[in-house]
Design a protein around this motif. Structure first.
Motif, short mmCIF file in Angstrom:
data_model
loop_
_atom_site.label_atom_id
_atom_site.label_comp_id
_atom_site.label_asym_id
_atom_site.label_seq_id
_atom_site.Cartn_x
_atom_site.Cartn_y
_atom_site.Cartn_z
N ASP A 1 -1.43 -3.28 9.66
CA ASP A 1 -0.41 -4.66 9.23
C ASP A 1 0.82 -4.05 8.79
OD1 ASP A 1 -2.56 -6.17 9.95
OD2 ASP A 1 -3.10 -6.87 7.93
N ALA A 2 1.85 -4.82 8.99
CA ALA A 2 3.44 -4.31 8.64
C ALA A 2 3.44 -3.86 7.01
CB ALA A 2 4.22 -5.59 8.80
N VAL A 3 2.63 -4.58 6.30
CA VAL A 3 2.69 -4.21 4.55
C VAL A 3 1.43 -3.41 4.42
CG1 VAL A 3 4.31 -6.06 4.16
CG2 VAL A 3 1.83 -6.50 4.08
N ALA A 4 0.84 -2.56 5.18
CA ALA A 4 -0.27 -1.88 4.99
C ALA A 4 -0.14 -0.57 4.63
CB ALA A 4 -1.45 -2.04 6.38
N ARG A 5 0.75 -0.14 4.02
CA ARG A 5 1.00 1.20 3.47
C ARG A 5 0.36 1.22 2.12
NH1 ARG A 5 1.68 6.73 4.65
NH2 ARG A 5 2.19 7.70 2.79
N PRO A 6 -0.93 1.88 2.21
CA PRO A 6 -1.68 1.70 0.93
C PRO A 6 -0.90 2.35 -0.32
CG PRO A 6 -3.10 2.37 2.63
CD PRO A 6 -1.65 2.41 3.25
N ALA A 7 -0.72 1.89 -1.34
CA ALA A 7 -0.43 2.59 -2.62
C ALA A 7 -1.27 3.44 -2.98
CB ALA A 7 0.41 1.58 -3.60
N ALA A 8 -0.63 4.48 -4.00
CA ALA A 8 -1.62 5.47 -4.54
C ALA A 8 -2.57 4.73 -5.58
CB ALA A 8 -0.61 6.49 -5.34
N GLY A 9 -3.74 5.15 -5.72
CA GLY A 9 -4.75 4.41 -6.42
C GLY A 9 -5.29 3.29 -5.99
N ALA B 1 -12.68 -3.38 -13.02
CA ALA B 1 -12.70 -2.66 -14.12
C ALA B 1 -11.33 -1.94 -14.34
CB ALA B 1 -13.66 -1.78 -13.90
N THR B 2 -10.75 -1.72 -12.90
CA THR B 2 -9.26 -0.90 -12.73
C THR B 2 -8.28 -1.44 -12.59
OG1 THR B 2 -9.77 -0.47 -10.59
CG2 THR B 2 -10.93 1.31 -12.03
N GLY B 3 -8.33 -2.72 -12.01
CA GLY B 3 -7.23 -3.60 -11.46
C GLY B 3 -6.79 -3.00 -10.21
N ALA B 4 -7.16 -1.89 -9.49
CA ALA B 4 -6.71 -1.31 -8.20
C ALA B 4 -6.69 -2.24 -7.10
CB ALA B 4 -7.62 -0.03 -8.01
N PRO B 5 -5.67 -2.13 -6.35
CA PRO B 5 -5.63 -3.12 -5.25
C PRO B 5 -6.88 -2.45 -4.15
CG PRO B 5 -3.88 -1.63 -5.10
CD PRO B 5 -4.53 -1.34 -6.43
N ALA C 1 -6.07 8.44 -11.88
CA ALA C 1 -5.22 9.64 -11.88
C ALA C 1 -4.28 9.49 -10.49
CB ALA C 1 -6.11 10.91 -11.39
N GLY C 2 -4.46 8.07 -9.92
CA GLY C 2 -3.18 7.98 -9.14
C GLY C 2 -3.68 8.42 -7.63
N HIS C 3 -5.10 8.62 -7.35
CA HIS C 3 -5.60 9.10 -6.00
C HIS C 3 -6.38 7.70 -5.65
CE1 HIS C 3 -4.47 13.15 -6.62
NE2 HIS C 3 -5.15 13.08 -7.81
N SER C 4 -6.57 7.65 -4.12
CA SER C 4 -7.31 6.52 -3.62
C SER C 4 -8.59 7.04 -3.10
CB SER C 4 -6.71 6.14 -2.28
OG SER C 4 -5.22 5.60 -2.49
N VAL C 5 -9.55 6.16 -3.33
CA VAL C 5 -11.02 6.22 -3.05
C VAL C 5 -11.27 5.56 -1.75
CG1 VAL C 5 -11.72 6.69 -5.38
CG2 VAL C 5 -11.79 4.47 -4.54
N LEU C 6 -12.24 5.85 -0.90
CA LEU C 6 -12.91 5.35 0.18
C LEU C 6 -14.32 5.10 -0.14
CD1 LEU C 6 -12.74 4.55 3.26
CD2 LEU C 6 -13.37 7.00 3.84
N ILE C 7 -14.46 3.80 0.07
CA ILE C 7 -15.87 3.24 0.04
C ILE C 7 -16.45 2.52 1.17
CG2 ILE C 7 -17.28 1.55 -1.61
CD1 ILE C 7 -15.40 2.05 -3.95
N TYR C 8 -17.66 2.47 1.28
CA TYR C 8 -18.34 1.69 2.49
C TYR C 8 -19.12 0.78 1.70
CZ TYR C 8 -16.84 5.30 5.70
OH TYR C 8 -16.01 5.88 6.54
N GLY C 9 -18.68 -0.65 1.98
CA GLY C 9 -19.14 -1.67 1.01
C GLY C 9 -20.56 -1.94 1.44
N GLU C 10 -20.87 -1.86 2.44
CA GLU C 10 -22.38 -2.26 2.98
C GLU C 10 -23.25 -1.10 2.45
OE1 GLU C 10 -21.82 -3.42 7.49
OE2 GLU C 10 -20.10 -2.22 6.50
N GLY C 11 -22.84 -0.10 2.17
CA GLY C 11 -23.98 0.94 1.84
C GLY C 11 -25.13 1.34 2.72
#
Length: 225
Positions: free
Chosen positions: A21-29, A138-142, A102-112
């Protein structure tokens, strides 16, 4: 390390295209959430994310840490083991929260978990577990929704079919597509946040499925669960 390996290996087994998406540049964290369809998913998704300069910490089932060589690579790169159904389950969310802080992103698979179907057809994301919503609260992360299609053509079904798919992939080089959706903030309540996350990932997945359909051809088989 794993992102570099995935980006180097994937072209030999599949043809990956990526949209966003046009605004899809993920921010750090950011919490990056992708649909889960096959054992090949992480390779496809991290290779796509690397094109945007993103190398996330991956949350994956703890059993992978027992696989020779792979387990050592996961530990070395600081990825996080998820021990679902045990007293250690909370540890993965705490570790992920520290990574985000710490400003890094995490990758999660929601279904598990993986789809139950045995063929290589697509399946819409199934019910999500609540962990990602609790982590976001808990973190407020996007949250950044990611949809991928085509990975089941690399590896899916029974163990025999998975092995056959992996062996023949370099000859077939199936088309793969990853779509990165726009970042969003989830509502505070966990049930609503979980549903919102699933809806966003499903929308990204549908975009990926449509991207694999060429003019004059039927789109890849897909079904909702």
């Amino acid at each position: 390390m794993l992102s570099r390996i995935a980006a180097a290996v994937l072209p030999a087994v599949g043809r990956l295209t990526v949209t966003a998406d046009a605004v899809a540049r993920p921010a750090a964290g950011s919490i990056i959430v992708a649909n889960h369809t096959s054992l090949a998913d992480p390779v496809v998704v991290v290779a796509a994310l690397r094109r945007y300069g993103i190398e996330p910490v991956i949350l994956a089932t703890g059993g992978l840490w027992r696989v020779p060589l792979l387990g050592a690579a996961l530990r070395r790169d600081g990825h996080i083991a998820v021990h679902r159904g045990t007293s250690r389950a909370r540890e993965s969310l705490d570790a992920a929260a520290a990574v985000l802080a710490a400003g890094h992103s995490v990758l999660i698979y929601g279904e598990g978990r993986l789809p139950g179907r045995l063929d290589s057809g697509e399946s819409a994301p199934g019910p999500f577990r609540s962990g990602l919503a609790r982590l976001a609260a808990a973190t407020g992360a996007p949250l950044v929704p990611v949809g991928q299609a085509g990975a089941r053509r690399l590896c899916s079904g029974s163990r025999g079919k998975q092995l056959a798919g992996a062996v023949t992939a370099p000859l077939r080089r199936p088309r793969l597509h990853v779509h990165i959706g726009a970042p969003l903030h989830l509502p505070d309540r966990v049930p609503q946040a979980t549903d919102r996350a699933r809806s966003a990932v499903t929308a990204a997945w549908r975009t990926a499925v449509l991207a694999l359909s060429e003019p004059g051809q039927e789109p890849p088989r897909a079904r909702d669960r």
